[in-house]
Design an enzyme around this catalytic site. Structure first.
Site, PDB file in Angstrom:
ATOM      1  N   LYS A  13       0.835  -1.209   0.000  1.00 20.82           N
ATOM      2  CA  LYS A  13       0.000   0.000   0.000  1.00 20.82           C
ATOM      3  C   LYS A  13       0.865   1.253   0.000  1.00 20.82           C
ATOM      4  CE  LYS A  13      -1.961  -1.211   3.921  1.00 20.82           C
ATOM      5  NZ  LYS A  13      -1.240  -2.464   4.250  1.00 20.82           N
ATOM      6  N   ARG A  85      -9.413   0.900   9.768  1.00 21.42           N
ATOM      7  CA  ARG A  85      -8.950  -0.457  10.023  1.00 21.42           C
ATOM      8  C   ARG A  85      -9.928  -1.237  10.886  1.00 21.42           C
ATOM      9  NH1 ARG A  85      -3.084   0.457   9.370  1.00 21.42           N
ATOM     10  NH2 ARG A  85      -1.941  -1.437   9.814  1.00 21.42           N
ATOM     11  N   ARG A 124      11.912  -5.699   4.254  1.00 21.01           N
ATOM     12  CA  ARG A 124      11.676  -4.256   4.061  1.00 21.01           C
ATOM     13  C   ARG A 124      12.714  -3.416   4.799  1.00 21.01           C
ATOM     14  NH1 ARG A 124       5.948  -1.668   5.301  1.00 21.01           N
ATOM     15  NH2 ARG A 124       6.223  -2.631   7.336  1.00 21.01           N
ATOM     16  N   ARG A 150      12.069  -1.451  10.407  1.00 14.46           N
ATOM     17  CA  ARG A 150      11.027  -1.028  11.342  1.00 14.46           C
ATOM     18  C   ARG A 150      10.958  -1.987  12.531  1.00 14.46           C
ATOM     19  NH1 ARG A 150       5.467   0.361   8.217  1.00 14.46           N
ATOM     20  NH2 ARG A 150       4.555  -0.966   9.822  1.00 14.46           N
ATOM     21  N   ARG A 161       0.410  -9.085  13.534  1.00 18.38           N
ATOM     22  CA  ARG A 161      -0.268  -8.063  12.717  1.00 18.38           C
ATOM     23  C   ARG A 161      -1.213  -8.710  11.706  1.00 18.38           C
ATOM     24  NH1 ARG A 161       4.884  -5.229  10.644  1.00 18.38           N
ATOM     25  NH2 ARG A 161       3.528  -3.957   9.346  1.00 18.38           N
TER      26      ARG A 161
HETATM   27  P1  AP5 Z   1       4.916  -1.584   1.757  1.00 20.00           P
HETATM   28  O1  AP5 Z   1       4.498  -0.754   0.593  1.00 20.00           O
HETATM   29  O2  AP5 Z   1       5.767  -0.959   2.804  1.00 20.00           O
HETATM   30  O3  AP5 Z   1       3.625  -2.315   2.401  1.00 20.00           O
HETATM   31  P2  AP5 Z   1       2.390  -1.721   3.191  1.00 20.00           P
HETATM   32  O4  AP5 Z   1       1.161  -2.389   2.637  1.00 20.00           O
HETATM   33  O5  AP5 Z   1       2.389  -0.235   3.180  1.00 20.00           O
HETATM   34  O6  AP5 Z   1       2.703  -2.331   4.626  1.00 20.00           O
HETATM   35  P3  AP5 Z   1       2.778  -1.729   6.086  1.00 20.00           P
HETATM   36  O7  AP5 Z   1       3.527  -2.747   6.908  1.00 20.00           O
HETATM   37  O8  AP5 Z   1       3.332  -0.352   6.119  1.00 20.00           O
HETATM   38  O9  AP5 Z   1       1.314  -1.754   6.485  1.00 20.00           O
HETATM   39  P4  AP5 Z   1       0.738  -1.958   7.848  1.00 20.00           P
HETATM   40  O10 AP5 Z   1      -0.674  -1.813   7.467  1.00 20.00           O
HETATM   41  O11 AP5 Z   1       1.054  -3.130   8.655  1.00 20.00           O
HETATM   42  O12 AP5 Z   1       1.487  -0.868   8.723  1.00 20.00           O
HETATM   43  P5  AP5 Z   1       1.099   0.594   9.180  1.00 20.00           P
HETATM   44  O13 AP5 Z   1       2.304   1.424   9.098  1.00 20.00           O
HETATM   45  O14 AP5 Z   1      -0.150   1.045   8.498  1.00 20.00           O
HETATM   46  O15 AP5 Z   1       5.652  -2.897   1.161  1.00 20.00           O
HETATM   47  C1  AP5 Z   1       6.227  -3.880   2.014  1.00 20.00           C
HETATM   48  C2  AP5 Z   1       7.571  -4.376   1.434  1.00 20.00           C
HETATM   49  O16 AP5 Z   1       7.322  -5.079   0.212  1.00 20.00           O
HETATM   50  C3  AP5 Z   1       8.560  -3.252   1.079  1.00 20.00           C
HETATM   51  O17 AP5 Z   1       9.848  -3.697   1.376  1.00 20.00           O
HETATM   52  C4  AP5 Z   1       8.387  -3.049  -0.442  1.00 20.00           C
HETATM   53  O18 AP5 Z   1       9.579  -2.586  -1.052  1.00 20.00           O
HETATM   54  C5  AP5 Z   1       8.018  -4.460  -0.902  1.00 20.00           C
HETATM   55  N1  AP5 Z   1       7.056  -4.472  -2.015  1.00 20.00           N
HETATM   56  C6  AP5 Z   1       5.983  -3.638  -2.183  1.00 20.00           C
HETATM   57  N2  AP5 Z   1       5.299  -3.960  -3.305  1.00 20.00           N
HETATM   58  C7  AP5 Z   1       5.952  -5.041  -3.826  1.00 20.00           C
HETATM   59  C8  AP5 Z   1       5.715  -5.854  -4.980  1.00 20.00           C
HETATM   60  N3  AP5 Z   1       4.660  -5.627  -5.800  1.00 20.00           N
HETATM   61  N4  AP5 Z   1       6.577  -6.877  -5.219  1.00 20.00           N
HETATM   62  C9  AP5 Z   1       7.637  -7.128  -4.385  1.00 20.00           C
HETATM   63  N5  AP5 Z   1       7.916  -6.387  -3.294  1.00 20.00           N
HETATM   64  C10 AP5 Z   1       7.071  -5.357  -3.007  1.00 20.00           C
HETATM   65  O19 AP5 Z   1       0.710   0.346  10.704  1.00 20.00           O
HETATM   66  C11 AP5 Z   1       1.659   0.036  11.700  1.00 20.00           C
HETATM   67  C12 AP5 Z   1       0.976  -0.048  13.062  1.00 20.00           C
HETATM   68  O20 AP5 Z   1       0.372   1.229  13.396  1.00 20.00           O
HETATM   69  C13 AP5 Z   1      -0.184  -1.043  13.194  1.00 20.00           C
HETATM   70  O21 AP5 Z   1       0.281  -2.339  13.495  1.00 20.00           O
HETATM   71  C14 AP5 Z   1      -1.012  -0.416  14.317  1.00 20.00           C
HETATM   72  O22 AP5 Z   1      -0.451  -0.694  15.576  1.00 20.00           O
HETATM   73  C15 AP5 Z   1      -0.877   1.066  14.057  1.00 20.00           C
HETATM   74  N6  AP5 Z   1      -1.950   1.615  13.206  1.00 20.00           N
HETATM   75  C16 AP5 Z   1      -1.799   2.178  11.968  1.00 20.00           C
HETATM   76  N7  AP5 Z   1      -2.987   2.577  11.464  1.00 20.00           N
HETATM   77  C17 AP5 Z   1      -3.914   2.252  12.425  1.00 20.00           C
HETATM   78  C18 AP5 Z   1      -5.336   2.404  12.500  1.00 20.00           C
HETATM   79  N8  AP5 Z   1      -6.034   2.947  11.488  1.00 20.00           N
HETATM   80  N9  AP5 Z   1      -5.962   1.955  13.596  1.00 20.00           N
HETATM   81  C19 AP5 Z   1      -5.279   1.410  14.633  1.00 20.00           C
HETATM   82  N10 AP5 Z   1      -3.944   1.238  14.623  1.00 20.00           N
HETATM   83  C20 AP5 Z   1      -3.263   1.654  13.531  1.00 20.00           C
END
Ligand code: AP5
Length: 205
Positions: A13, A85, A124, A150, A161
């Site tokens: 994403k 979420r 990542r 991270r 997660r």
């Molecule tokens: P990347 O693009 O970084 O993936 P992402 O979907 O953005 O994953 P995140 O881990 O950032 O999402 P998340 O939802 O767990 O974390 P968030 O920060 O929102 O890609 C991942 C890897 O794959 C990278 O290395 C990239 O280079 C590679 N890649 C990408 N596309 C590819 C492809 N097509 N082919 C091959 N490789 C590829 O949340 C973190 C924490 O914050 C949560 O656990 C929670 O505690 C809190 N939080 C955040 N939002 C909320 C909310 N709304 N409510 C409650 N808690 C929340």
């Protein structure tokens, strides 16, 4: 246009959002990035959020909804990445947008199986200076760029997660399917192909 990016951790994403910002001028609002910034700055929100994030659990809805209320811009094309979420967050978002005379225009579901998530997240790496996201195998950082991992990208936290996603976030798939604005994208494809499918789904050339 208000676009919600939905999908498990590591689905890509953030990677796709980055490109829509650079090439199409979207405004990217990532609740994960906002929370990590709050943790770094040790704000009251950051201090409360850190323990949940380190465990791979969701930060309580009321904290997230309050944070989003302050960040939602009046205009422009917006990507909401990682929000909503939970059903409670989705309902709060609908209410906030209705008050602004807006609605969620599209929900993109990034579809990937769990094995892909674990491989992507354990490889990542982030450039802390620019926030750019890399992968040791699929998108290695350029020479000279120092990257970090991270805190929640350790295998046991990744598994937690994923479990939280299935229990608390996946019900949003049905929520948005019923509204008729959900589009599924096969996010196992290469980033370039995912981007092309994304532009098609959003009706952008
Ligand atoms: P990347 O693009 O970084 O993936 P992402 O979907 O953005 O994953 P995140 O881990 O950032 O999402 P998340 O939802 O767990 O974390 P968030 O920060 O929102 O890609 C991942 C890897 O794959 C990278 O290395 C990239 O280079 C590679 N890649 C990408 N596309 C590819 C492809 N097509 N082919 C091959 N490789 C590829 O949340 C973190 C924490 O914050 C949560 O656990 C929670 O505690 C809190 N939080 C955040 N939002 C909320 C909310 N709304 N409510 C409650 N808690 C929340």
């Amino acid at each position: 246009m208000i676009v919600v990016f939905l999908g498990p951790p590591g689905a890509g994403k953030g990677t796709q959002a980055q490109r829509l910002v650079e090439e199409k001028g979207f405004i990217h609002i990532s609740t994960g990035d906002l929370l990590r910034e709050a943790v770094r700055n040790q704000t009251p929100l950051g201090l409360k959020a850190k323990e949940y994030m380190d465990r791979g659990e969701l930060v309580p809805d009321e904290l997230i909804i309050e944070m989003i209320k302050e960040k939602l811009p009046e205009g422009g094309n917006v990507i909401l990445d990682g929000f909503p979420r939970t059903i409670a967050q989705a309902e709060a978002l609908d209410k906030m947008l209705a008050e602004m005379g807006k609605k969620v225009d599209a929900v993109i579901l990034f579809d990937v199986p769990d094995e892909v998530v674990v491989e992507r997240l354990s490889g990542r790496r982030i450039d802390p200076k620019t926030g750019k996201v890399y992968h040791i195998k699929y998108n290695p950082p350029p020479e000279g760029v120092e990257v970090i991992q991270r805190d929640d990208d350790r295998e046991e936290v990744i598994r937690k997660r994923l479990e939280v996603y299935r229990k608390q976030t996946a019900p949003l798939i049905e929520y948005y399917e019923k509204k008729g604005n959900l589009v599924r994208i096969d996010a196992t494809k290469a980033p370039e192909e995912v981007y092309r499918d994304l532009l098609n789904a959003l009706g952008i050339s």
